[in-house]
Design an enzyme around this catalytic site. Structure first.
Site, mmCIF file in Angstrom:
data_model
loop_
_atom_site.group_PDB
_atom_site.id
_atom_site.type_symbol
_atom_site.label_atom_id
_atom_site.label_comp_id
_atom_site.label_asym_id
_atom_site.label_seq_id
_atom_site.Cartn_x
_atom_site.Cartn_y
_atom_site.Cartn_z
ATOM 1 N N CYS A 14 0.802 -1.235 0.000
ATOM 2 C CA CYS A 14 0.000 0.000 0.000
ATOM 3 C C CYS A 14 0.833 1.283 0.000
ATOM 4 C CB CYS A 14 -0.907 0.044 1.225
ATOM 5 S SG CYS A 14 -1.559 -1.543 1.728
ATOM 6 N N LYS A 55 3.162 1.776 -3.078
ATOM 7 C CA LYS A 55 2.215 1.881 -4.212
ATOM 8 C C LYS A 55 1.628 3.277 -4.297
ATOM 9 C CE LYS A 55 -1.813 1.663 -3.636
ATOM 10 N NZ LYS A 55 -2.587 0.456 -3.346
ATOM 11 N N GLU A 88 -4.246 -0.950 -10.515
ATOM 12 C CA GLU A 88 -3.465 0.175 -9.978
ATOM 13 C C GLU A 88 -2.136 0.309 -10.722
ATOM 14 O OE1 GLU A 88 -5.266 0.387 -5.443
ATOM 15 O OE2 GLU A 88 -3.372 -0.635 -5.732
ATOM 16 N N HIS A 110 -20.075 23.249 -0.335
ATOM 17 C CA HIS A 110 -20.045 23.769 -1.704
ATOM 18 C C HIS A 110 -18.852 24.691 -1.923
ATOM 19 C CE1 HIS A 110 -21.772 24.872 -5.524
ATOM 20 N NE2 HIS A 110 -21.550 26.144 -5.231
ATOM 21 N N GLU A 157 -20.384 16.948 -2.729
ATOM 22 C CA GLU A 157 -21.734 17.446 -2.437
ATOM 23 C C GLU A 157 -22.793 16.701 -3.234
ATOM 24 O OE1 GLU A 157 -22.806 21.554 -3.826
ATOM 25 O OE2 GLU A 157 -20.802 21.516 -4.685
HETATM 26 P P1 NDP Z 1 -7.479 -9.562 -6.553
HETATM 27 O O1 NDP Z 1 -8.118 -10.665 -5.815
HETATM 28 O O2 NDP Z 1 -7.937 -8.165 -6.331
HETATM 29 O O3 NDP Z 1 -7.549 -9.841 -8.105
HETATM 30 C C1 NDP Z 1 -7.013 -11.000 -8.659
HETATM 31 C C2 NDP Z 1 -7.258 -10.937 -10.148
HETATM 32 O O4 NDP Z 1 -6.541 -11.983 -10.791
HETATM 33 C C3 NDP Z 1 -8.721 -11.097 -10.513
HETATM 34 O O5 NDP Z 1 -9.000 -10.214 -11.559
HETATM 35 C C4 NDP Z 1 -8.805 -12.544 -10.944
HETATM 36 O O6 NDP Z 1 -9.791 -12.773 -11.908
HETATM 37 C C5 NDP Z 1 -7.447 -12.737 -11.585
HETATM 38 N N1 NDP Z 1 -6.988 -14.131 -11.569
HETATM 39 C C6 NDP Z 1 -6.992 -14.980 -10.520
HETATM 40 N N2 NDP Z 1 -6.461 -16.162 -10.872
HETATM 41 C C7 NDP Z 1 -6.109 -16.050 -12.173
HETATM 42 C C8 NDP Z 1 -5.513 -16.931 -13.109
HETATM 43 N N3 NDP Z 1 -5.162 -18.167 -12.773
HETATM 44 N N4 NDP Z 1 -5.302 -16.482 -14.374
HETATM 45 C C9 NDP Z 1 -5.642 -15.224 -14.717
HETATM 46 N N5 NDP Z 1 -6.210 -14.340 -13.877
HETATM 47 C C10 NDP Z 1 -6.445 -14.756 -12.616
HETATM 48 O O7 NDP Z 1 -5.906 -9.736 -6.234
HETATM 49 P P2 NDP Z 1 -4.667 -8.773 -6.401
HETATM 50 O O8 NDP Z 1 -3.515 -9.664 -6.664
HETATM 51 O O9 NDP Z 1 -4.946 -7.656 -7.333
HETATM 52 O O10 NDP Z 1 -4.543 -8.161 -4.940
HETATM 53 C C11 NDP Z 1 -4.417 -9.028 -3.803
HETATM 54 C C12 NDP Z 1 -5.158 -8.457 -2.633
HETATM 55 O O11 NDP Z 1 -4.458 -7.349 -2.131
HETATM 56 C C13 NDP Z 1 -6.546 -7.963 -2.984
HETATM 57 O O12 NDP Z 1 -7.510 -8.937 -2.722
HETATM 58 C C14 NDP Z 1 -6.745 -6.757 -2.104
HETATM 59 O O13 NDP Z 1 -7.553 -7.130 -1.027
HETATM 60 C C15 NDP Z 1 -5.357 -6.372 -1.654
HETATM 61 N N6 NDP Z 1 -5.016 -5.049 -2.217
HETATM 62 C C16 NDP Z 1 -5.730 -3.958 -1.837
HETATM 63 C C17 NDP Z 1 -5.435 -2.725 -2.360
HETATM 64 C C18 NDP Z 1 -6.238 -1.531 -1.932
HETATM 65 O O14 NDP Z 1 -6.912 -1.606 -0.910
HETATM 66 N N7 NDP Z 1 -6.216 -0.434 -2.688
HETATM 67 C C19 NDP Z 1 -4.370 -2.529 -3.328
HETATM 68 C C20 NDP Z 1 -3.707 -3.743 -3.692
HETATM 69 C C21 NDP Z 1 -4.028 -4.950 -3.144
HETATM 70 P P3 NDP Z 1 -11.339 -13.007 -11.518
HETATM 71 O O15 NDP Z 1 -11.888 -11.640 -11.269
HETATM 72 O O16 NDP Z 1 -11.875 -13.638 -12.742
HETATM 73 O O17 NDP Z 1 -11.340 -13.912 -10.337
#
Ligand code: NDP
Length: 465
Positions: free
Chosen positions: A48, A51, A184, A439, A444
């Site tokens: 976080c 990033k 992101e 405002h 708002e």
């Molecule tokens: P996410 O769970 O957000 O997203 C994973 C993505 O990868 C989904 O789009 C998923 O697709 C796809 N995916 C999963 N398996 C495969 C595969 N085998 N082949 C291709 N695509 C695949 O995980 P992230 O890695 O982005 O982030 C991890 C965690 O970190 C998040 O769950 C979040 O909670 C946390 N995080 C939070 C942030 C914030 O609060 N701003 C910032 C960064 C991370 P599908 O949708 O189809 O399942």
């Protein structure tokens, strides 16, 4: 004298582990926290915090471009990646130090070591090759990027760990995933001038969010110049003779880039922790199974944060830590409340959201009122930027309860934090209506959408109200 060296031994010095250790030590408990890498964990060291610093860095080109509309002329700007990395490293070094000092100032002991379980009350401090005993043990070892071992050529790819320390900024990158990290970083790299392609297996990016936000963000990202391929997966990653990578995707297209990044979810850090020796049960993904109070099947061993694979968010781990201390050391059992969590995606434009999406709400409620405003934020007008902002409220028509609030646009994350209080308190649309607007702000709109844009009845949109 008690039988144990410590009242609490925490394995993992990230946001959750450090908070639990620090607060328990502040209660006078004898506490140790062991961290094998750097205190601060994923959030501070390679998540976080860096990033968000990268997000700020990547936004400057748009700020420079917008300045002209306000009368500024900005000389041609240039960007130096090593300067950003060094500045980021200084900041995370400072924060990591504060995390460690926080434990020690509260009276706890910080170990720079991997720690593993020998049995339910014994921990091995690997760097010192000795064991200590503890009455209570908390596992807060977090997670790591899913390496996608089944993908041929995955060893050529980078993950969110490496991305913060690349020796040079790539000229082009292909990113797999459609979640927080992929979206992101696609925006970060694009903002820094990198030719960026996002490859997502599903129909639309950001699966768990409101469809309006997903579609609008997708369109905005494409308009900026990010190529997004949905319904597409990597089949093979090959290294070319010139060192560049070739990602072969479904349909046979070959995407050639300097770097390929995988951001397809995270997996719990539970290997070789001695969980079997201590008798701690794991779930199918290697996660530690806990009850509502974060207690494992071994009564004196607890687990919080990403290693439990509940909700992978820093504030959730911190909240679980506070609940754990109440439960284990203050005789006040408190279950973490994981309902209705506000969250932000630091995309560009940003997403801030809380509660149910329209689709989720329509499955659970008979009739919804949807309040929706799409407008150009004032700042964009003189800038000549045509990017629009979206504010949307999902309301239960029967009780007037606001079920979901969704924002796309500048500072959406900041707004989601405050909306979190309103939705968590169970406020109704009438409460929003009688709240005076601030405002002129973009926020708002959230209290001035008096008429529903449309209704959703039994899952069907029934036109303007
Ligand atoms: P996410 O769970 O957000 O997203 C994973 C993505 O990868 C989904 O789009 C998923 O697709 C796809 N995916 C999963 N398996 C495969 C595969 N085998 N082949 C291709 N695509 C695949 O995980 P992230 O890695 O982005 O982030 C991890 C965690 O970190 C998040 O769950 C979040 O909670 C946390 N995080 C939070 C942030 C914030 O609060 N701003 C910032 C960064 C991370 P599908 O949708 O189809 O399942």
């Amino acid at each position: 004298m008690t039988r144990y060296d410590y009242d609490l031994f925490v394995i993992g010095g990230g946001s959750g582990g450090v908070r639990a250790g620090r607060v328990a030590a502040g209660l006078g408990k004898r506490v140790a926290v062991a961290e094998e890498y750097r205190f601060g964990g994923t959030c501070v060291i390679r998540g976080c915090v860096p990033k968000k610093l990268f997000v700020y860095a990547s936004q400057f080109p748009e700020h420079f471009a917008d300045a002209a509309g306000y009368g500024w002329s900005v000389p041609e700007a240039s960007f130096d990646w090593p300067t950003l990395i060094a500045a980021k490293d200084r900041e995370i070094g400072r924060l990591s130090g504060l995390y460690e000092q926080g434990v020690e100032k509260a009276g706890g002991t910080a170990f720079h070591s991997r720690a593993t379980l020998v049995d339910a009350h014994t921990v091995r401090i690997e760097a010192e090759n000795r064991t200590v005993t503890a009455d209570q043990i908390l596992i807060a070892t977090g997670g790591r990027p899913n390496p996608h071992a089944a993908l041929p050529g995955h060893e050529h790819c980078i993950f969110s760990n490496e991305v913060f320390d690349l020796p040079e900024l790539p000229k082009s990158i292909v990113i797999a995933g459609g979640g927080y990290i992929a979206v992101e970083f696609a925006n970060i790299f694009h903002g820094l001038g990198v030719e960026t392609t996002l490859v997502y297996r599903g129909k639309e990016i950001l699966g768990r969010f409101d469809m309006d936000l997903r579609r609008m963000l997708h369109a905005d990202m494409e308009k900026k110049g990010i190529r997004i391929l949905c319904h597409t997966i990597f089949e093979d990653i090959q290294k070319n003779d010139d060192g560049r990578l070739a990602a072969i995707v479904t349909g046979g297209e070959v995407l050639v880039a300097d770097q390929v990044m995988l951001a397809i979810g995270r997996i719990p850090n539970t290997e070789e922790l001695g969980l079997e020796a201590a008798g701690v049960k794991m779930g199918p993904k290697g996660d530690i199974v806990v009850d509502g109070l974060s207690r494992t099947n071994v009564p004196n061993i607890w687990a919080i944060g990403d290693v439990t694979d509940r909700v992978q968010l820093t504030p959730v781990a911190i909240h679980e830590a506070m609940c754990f201390v109440e439960t284990a050391f203050k005789g006040n059992p408190v279950e973490p409340d994981l309902e209705c969590i506000a969250t932000a995606v630091f995309s560009q434009p940003e997403i801030g959201t809380i509660g149910l999406s329209e689709d989720e709400a329509s499955k659970r409620f008979g009739e919804l009122e949807i309040y929706r405003a799409e407008f150009r934020p004032m700042r964009n007008i003189l800038a000549g930027r045509d990017e629009k902002m979206l504010t949307k409220l999902v309301v239960d028509a029967e009780t007037r309860l606001v079920l979901g609030a969704h924002i796309l646009g500048p500072d959406a994350g900041e707004m989601a934090q405050l909306l979190g209080i309103a939705l968590k308190s169970g406020l109704t649309k009438d409460d929003f209506d009688r709240t005076m607007a601030v405002h002129p702000t973009a926020a708002e709109e959230l209290v001035t959408m008096y008429k529903p844009s449309y209704l959703v009845r039994d899952g069907e949109r029934v036109g303007p109200a």
